[in-house]
Design a protein around this motif. Structure first.
Motif, short mmCIF file in Angstrom:
data_model
loop_
_atom_site.label_atom_id
_atom_site.label_comp_id
_atom_site.label_asym_id
_atom_site.label_seq_id
_atom_site.Cartn_x
_atom_site.Cartn_y
_atom_site.Cartn_z
N ASP A 1 0.62 3.71 -3.09
CA ASP A 1 0.20 5.06 -2.74
C ASP A 1 1.24 6.07 -3.16
O ASP A 1 0.92 7.14 -3.68
CB ASP A 1 -0.04 5.17 -1.23
N ASN B 1 0.83 -1.21 0.00
CA ASN B 1 0.00 0.00 0.00
C ASN B 1 0.86 1.26 0.00
O ASN B 1 0.54 2.23 -0.68
CB ASN B 1 -0.94 0.02 1.20
N ASP C 1 1.08 9.36 -6.00
CA ASP C 1 1.36 10.74 -5.60
C ASP C 1 2.02 11.53 -6.72
O ASP C 1 2.00 12.74 -6.73
CB ASP C 1 2.25 10.78 -4.36
#
Length: 56
Positions: free
Chosen positions: A51, A47, A55
């Motif tokens: 993630d 994750n 970004d």
């Protein structure tokens, strides 16, 4: 338990740097090493990585 934002950011930075410096290894090996070092689940590490990719 709540974690400080600073701690979370440091953890993300460490994980991404570790992956970058160990790119010659298979991802599964890198994730196993990180789980042992940081006491995080594989899911948490994946994750963080996904993630972080989102970004940019």
């Amino acid at each position: 338990m709540r974690r400080s934002k600073e701690l979370i950011e440091k953890r993300k930075e460490f994980v991404t740097n570790y992956v970058t410096h160990n790119q010659s290894k298979q991802m599964k090996v890198i994730v196993n090493e990180l789980t042992e070092m940081l006491f995080l689940s594989e899911r948490t590490i994946y994750n963080i990585l996904t993630d972080d990719e989102n970004d940019y």
